[in-house]
Structures are given as C-alpha cells and as structure tokens.
Scaffold this active site. Structure first.
Site, PDB file in Angstrom:
ATOM      1  N   GLU A 103       0.866  -1.180   0.000  1.00 22.32           N
ATOM      2  CA  GLU A 103       0.000   0.000   0.000  1.00 22.32           C
ATOM      3  C   GLU A 103       0.905   1.233   0.000  1.00 22.32           C
ATOM      4  OE1 GLU A 103      -3.874  -0.612   2.360  1.00 22.32           O
ATOM      5  OE2 GLU A 103      -2.594   0.637   3.599  1.00 22.32           O
ATOM      6  N   HIS A 146      -6.564   3.660   5.782  1.00 22.04           N
ATOM      7  CA  HIS A 146      -5.683   3.220   6.867  1.00 22.04           C
ATOM      8  C   HIS A 146      -4.787   4.359   7.345  1.00 22.04           C
ATOM      9  CE1 HIS A 146      -6.003  -1.031   5.015  1.00 22.04           C
ATOM     10  NE2 HIS A 146      -6.892  -0.878   5.963  1.00 22.04           N
ATOM     11  N   VAL A 187       7.727 -10.195  -9.353  1.00 19.61           N
ATOM     12  CA  VAL A 187       6.859 -10.063 -10.528  1.00 19.61           C
ATOM     13  C   VAL A 187       5.853  -8.974 -10.174  1.00 19.61           C
ATOM     14  CG1 VAL A 187       5.206 -11.240 -12.030  1.00 19.61           C
ATOM     15  CG2 VAL A 187       7.112 -12.524 -11.006  1.00 19.61           C
ATOM     16  N   VAL A 188       5.938  -7.830 -10.836  1.00 18.88           N
ATOM     17  CA  VAL A 188       5.036  -6.715 -10.514  1.00 18.88           C
ATOM     18  C   VAL A 188       4.248  -6.361 -11.772  1.00 18.88           C
ATOM     19  CG1 VAL A 188       4.878  -4.334  -9.669  1.00 18.88           C
ATOM     20  CG2 VAL A 188       6.663  -5.849  -8.793  1.00 18.88           C
ATOM     21  N   GLY A 247      13.414  -7.945  -8.465  1.00 12.89           N
ATOM     22  CA  GLY A 247      13.166  -9.308  -8.949  1.00 12.89           C
ATOM     23  C   GLY A 247      11.771  -9.838  -8.695  1.00 12.89           C
ATOM     24  N   SER A 272      -0.709  -2.969 -13.502  1.00 15.88           N
ATOM     25  CA  SER A 272      -1.862  -2.376 -12.808  1.00 15.88           C
ATOM     26  C   SER A 272      -2.462  -3.435 -11.897  1.00 15.88           C
ATOM     27  CB  SER A 272      -2.931  -1.949 -13.823  1.00 15.88           C
ATOM     28  OG  SER A 272      -3.452  -3.116 -14.438  1.00 15.88           O
TER      29      SER A 272
END
Ligand code: ACO
Length: 553
Positions: free
Chosen positions: A254, A296, A321-322, A319, A325
């Site tokens: 977040e 939050h 995996v992103v 490294g 979106s």
C-alpha cells in the site's frame, strides 16, 4: 466426516502433532492443533472460527477459552452440529494457566484497552502469537508492544487487522469473511501460496483471486493498516520462504511508509528463493493535487519514495513479478503459478469436499426453510423466564443499586467509578443495551425518570447514574442507562428519600439483594396465572425437551 477429511488431506494425528511443535517465528506459526484465547467476547467472530474448524475437519475447536473482563463461566457455541461450552475467564493470567496449550491470543479489545491487554498477553509464557484487531491504538503503545515482542521472540499481528489464516488449519476471528466466501476461496484445505497484505478488506478479495488462478492459499496474513505494524510484509515473506509447503508468495502493499523496501532489500540480498508476485496499491494518489490520507492510518501519500509507483518499481527491479496495474495482478499470479506447475515445482493439491455447516435454527426459521414446534400452550402470557429468578434475571437491579450506591456515597466521579470497575474486570451493571442507544432511548427508562422527577423527594442516585451514563456514552453509543440501572438507582432514591429506613437498614437491603423481590413478586403472580391457565387448557404432563440442556463438565 472430520477424520475422512484428515485422511483426504493426508494429515495423520502424528502429522498434526508434528506441525504443532514445528512452529517458529521464522517458519510456520499455526497448525491444525493451534488453539487460541479470545479476548473480549464477540460471538460472531468466535462462531466463525469454530465453523471454519469444522469445515477443515479439525478434531478440537480452535478457541480454547474466552477472556471477558467481568464475567466467568461458560459460553455456548456450536462446533459443527454439536453445542460446546467454552470456558470464560475474567483475567488473562487465569485463562493462560487454565489453557496452557493455547498459544495464540486474539485481542478484540477496543482501541483504548488493546495495548494494555496485549502487553499482559505477551508477558504470559504460554502465549506465542498476539493478534490485535482494534484500529486506533496509540502509536507509542504499539511501538512498546513491538519492542517487547521482538525482544521475547513473539509474533505480533496488527493492530488494525482482520488477522490471518492457515488454510485447512486455523483462522483468526473474521478473516476471509463469511463461510460461503471461505468455501468459495477453498480455504478449508491448504494450497501452495503464501499471501501477505496490509489491508484486511483487500485480503478477502485476494483470497478469491488466488483461489481462482492457483491451487489456493497455504497461509494468508493481513499485517494491518497502521503506520507501525507489529510484524511486517517482509517478516512474513521470509517466514513463507522457510516453509516447504509454500511454493510462491503474493504480496499486496500500500502507498505510505517504507515497509515494502525491507522486502526489496531481502530480494536484492538473495534471501528469498521463491517467486514473489507483488502489487502496491494507491497509484491513484498522484491524481490528487494535495496529500491524500486513505482509509488506513499508514496509507498516506507522503514523499515520492512512499508512493505506490516508486515502491512497485523498486520491487520490480529487485526481482519481484510486478504487474502494470491492479487489474493485471490476477494474470501475473496465474502465470507465475502455471510456470511452477510446468517446472514440476508444484503438484496442485487435489480438491476435497468440505462438510456442510448446519444452519442455525433461528436463521432457518427466518428464511422459511424449517419450522419448529413450541412446547407450551398459554393464553395469559408468553411465559418466558417464568421460573428464572436470581442473578440470571433481576440480578442487574441489585448489582446496579449496590455499585451505584457505593460509588455515589464515596463521592467517586463517573470516570473514577467506571475506570475503577474496569480495572477490577467488572462491567457496570445497569449500563448498556443490545438495541437501545443514545439515539434510540428506552421509553421505560424515560417514563420512570420523569415520574421520579415529579414525585420523588430526591433523585440524587438517579442523577448520579445519569452522569455515569454520560461518561460511558463517550465510549460507545449503546452504553445507555438501561431499565435495570434506572430501577436500581430509583429504588435507592426511594429508600433514602422516604425517611422510613435507617442508613443501616438501607445498607442491609441493598447488600442482601432485596430488590430481586420485585422479580419474585412478578413471577409469583405469573406462576399462579400459569397454573390456572394450564388446568383450564387441560394440558398433559409437561416434559422439557432433552436436547434443550447442554450437559457439560
Ligand atoms: N459499563 C461500563 N463500560 C462498559 C460496559 C458497561 N456495562 N460495557 C462495555 N463497556 C466499555 C468497555 O469496558 C470498553 O471500555 P474501553 O474501551 O475503555 O476498554 C468499551 O465499553 C467498549 O466495549 P468493548 O466491547 O470492549 O469494545 P468494542 O465493542 O468497541 O469492540 C472492537 C472492540 C471489536 C475492536 C471494535 O471496536 C471493532 O471491531 N473495531 C473495528 C476494528 C477494525 O476495523 N479493525 C481492522 C480490521 S481490517 C478489516 O476488517 C477489513
């Protein structure tokens, strides 16, 4: 059915025992034998834990005991179709000594009390994991809890969290929502994915996503949305890394704070050997011209480094995996899982059919699915509670009179009185209602108060009770002076104002508990009416239904 499910899951009794002893803060923290102590009685989350246990085929309920300041005895709850009586303790220490194998403490105290009760729990040698649900715990208090937990090798989850779950084994409170959702997410049996999230609400969403595109969750933790979480995203990723059952990790971060960077460091240092699919939400913050505080406490768009974009980029470079979106998160998880299956690193777990949780009678009746016979015919009243006099009915009037009198006579301020009672673990009798609240007053209380104002020579005790109510209402909307509290305080005014009783006599009346006589009187009239009514209706011998009594040790 539970034994069958155990076999289907390949978990023998020995397997369960092994899991129970193999936990460490650096690895697995829960097992199918984990038991918890639940602080502050909240029926729904406890019942949901027990329903989850049944669904998983656990042999023992995961809640060993309840700590409810001010009460002792038992709470009846369901474990599958059976009712069980769970012991209730008023003190943390007593609960821990009574249940030495319960090593998880689930804290449902309000934000005012969560820190103190969590610290007491952390200090108990039997407690290993503490989960704090409340939002709004002061940050300085949380920091002390974190320091103590770290120094003593204990695991803190939260504050401001829904908790966590080990699929097929153990669940904290409301984690993963309703039983329908838990079944849909296949959380009743372990999969291969370790999941950690800041948000509790979003963790429910991700349990669904992960179940759709993988063989499911092994363990999921929501660390909570505060600025200082008791345990961090990387703490849990590193734990998952040491757990052979977890084959890949999914992380939902977040914006706000720097927690994700410790994960970046761990990835860069080569400490994580399993694929990590990660997404940091809050990329929309850049659309706003000024700083935005999201739901939050920790989710605040601070400097550039704390932005979702920067954290996603850093994770990608390290490294993980992103995806590009949130919408692409599901595909990234799916592809990573499928690759592991192709490489033979995951043999997807076979599905098992979970047992059906019996529906509660009151809900089944409400929805028109079943009907249940009544046991008595009456033409005079609904006869509820006809035979119950004593502390169970009417006791609150005596208790309210006793405590209000003592506090008022000693000149305690409402704050001193209420907080003093809280320290002793006693809820103020005569305060609080399930339905009535500040905005939905009890008409009976209002009428009694109006009558007393007009006709009583003095309403000193009632006014004191009203001041106490003003203080308790600052804590919660339903902590109103209830009808028992009103009667108790007004009787004190009657006794004191009539001039017919000496001080000593009043003390004796209150001490012995004479006000319960009101109930004896009302029920005696009812009992006479009931006797005549039953004779007139020519009713046969009455046998109380056997299943109505929970016979327990
Ligand atoms: N006389 C005097 N005082 C009384 C009486 C009485 N008869 N009855 C209750 N009280 C007091 C209690 O002592 C307590 O005092 P304290 O706050 O000083 O300790 C106060 O009233 C509140 O009552 P509680 O039952 O203890 O607490 P509450 O009903 O507020 O429940 C809880 C606590 C469960 C944490 C609730 O506030 C909550 O659910 N908060 C939301 C937490 C949250 O959202 N977490 C994030 C989850 S993530 C997600 O879900 C997606």
């Amino acid at each position: 059915m539970p034994a069958e499910l155990n076999r289907a899951l390949g978990l023998s009794r020995f397997g369960c025992l092994f899991l129970a002893f193999s936990h460490m803060a650096t690895g697995q923290i829960f097992s199918r034998n984990t038991q918890a102590l639940f602080y502050n009685y909240k029926q729904l989350p406890i019942q949901r834990m027990l329903d989850f246990d049944f669904l998983c085929g656990r042999e023992t309920p995961s809640v060993a005991g309840i700590i409810n300041p001010g009460s002792e005895g038992f709470q009846k709850l369901f474990f599958g179709q059976e009712e069980i009586a769970i012991p209730v303790h008023s003190m943390i220490e007593a609960a821990c000594s009574a249940h030495p194998t319960a090593d998880v403490f689930i804290n449902f105290a309000s934000f005012r009390s969560a820190a103190a009760s969590s610290m007491s729990a952390l200090k108990q040698p039997t407690i290993r994991v503490v989960a704090i649900i409340a939002e709004g715990v002061p940050e300085s208090d949380t920091k002390q809890l974190i320091a103590y937990a770290r120094a003593n090798n204990k695991v803190l989850i939260g504050p401001a969290t829904v908790g966590g779950i080990q699929a097929g084994a153990f669940k904290i409170g409301d984690t993963a929502g309703t039983i329908d959702n838990i079944i849909q997410c296949k959380l009743y049996r372990p999969g291969s994915v370790g999941f950690v999230s800041k948000s509790g609400g979003m963790s429910n969403e991700l349990y669904n996503t992960i179940a759709r595109v993988t063989d499911g969750i092994y363990e999921g933790i929501a660390i909570g949305g505060d600025v200082f979480p008791g345990s961090t995203l990387s703490d849990h990723v590193l734990r998952f890394n040491n757990m052979p059952q977890v084959k890949m990790m999914v992380v939902l971060g977040e914006l706000g704070g720097r927690d994700e960077y410790s994960l970046v460091e761990a990835l860069k240092d080569g400490k994580v050997h399993k694929p990590v699919v990660a997404w940091v939400s809050g990329t929309c913050a850049r659309l706003f011209k000024s700083e935005v505080q999201f739901g939050h406490a920790g989710a605040k768009s601070g400097g550039e480094l704390e932005s979702a974009q920067a954290k996603n980029q850093a994770l990608r470079e390290a490294g993980a995996v992103v995806p590009t979106s949130y919408e692409a998160f599901e595909t990234a998880i799916k592809e990573t899982f499928e690759k592991l299956v192709e490489e033979g690193k995951i043999a997807p777990v076979p599905d098992v059919e979970p047992p059906q949780i019996p529906e509660d009678l009151k809900y089944a009746i409400k929805s028109g699915k079943v009907r249940a016979p009544t046991h008595i015919i009456s033409t005079i009243s609904d006869d509820r509670g006809l035979l119950t006099i004593g502390p169970r009915f009417g006791g609150a009037i005596d208790d309210a009179a006793r405590y209000f009198k003592d506090a008022c006579d000693r000149g305690l301020t409402p704050y001193e009185f209420v907080e003093g009672m809280k320290k002793k673990g006693i809820r103020v009798p005569g305060i609080g209602h399930r339905i009535k609240s500040r905005d939905n007053r009890d008409k009976r209380v209002q009428l009694l108060q109006q009558y007393a104002h007009t006709h009583f020579p003095s309403v000193k005790y009632m006014e004191y009770a009203v001041q106490v109510e003003a203080y308790t209402l600052s804590k919660a909307n339903n902590l109103v002076l209830n009808v028992d509290g009103a009667i108790g305080s007004l009787f004190l005014d009657l006794l004191a104002g009539s001039g017919m009783f000496s001080k000593q006599e009043i003390d004796e009346i209150v001490e012995i508990g004479y006000l319960n006589g009101l109930f004896v009187l009302a029920r005696s009239i009812g009992l006479i009416g009931h006797t005549f009514d039953q004779k007139r209706l020519k009713q046969p011998l009455y046998r109380h239904p056997w299943e109505d009594v929970l016979y327990t040790k």
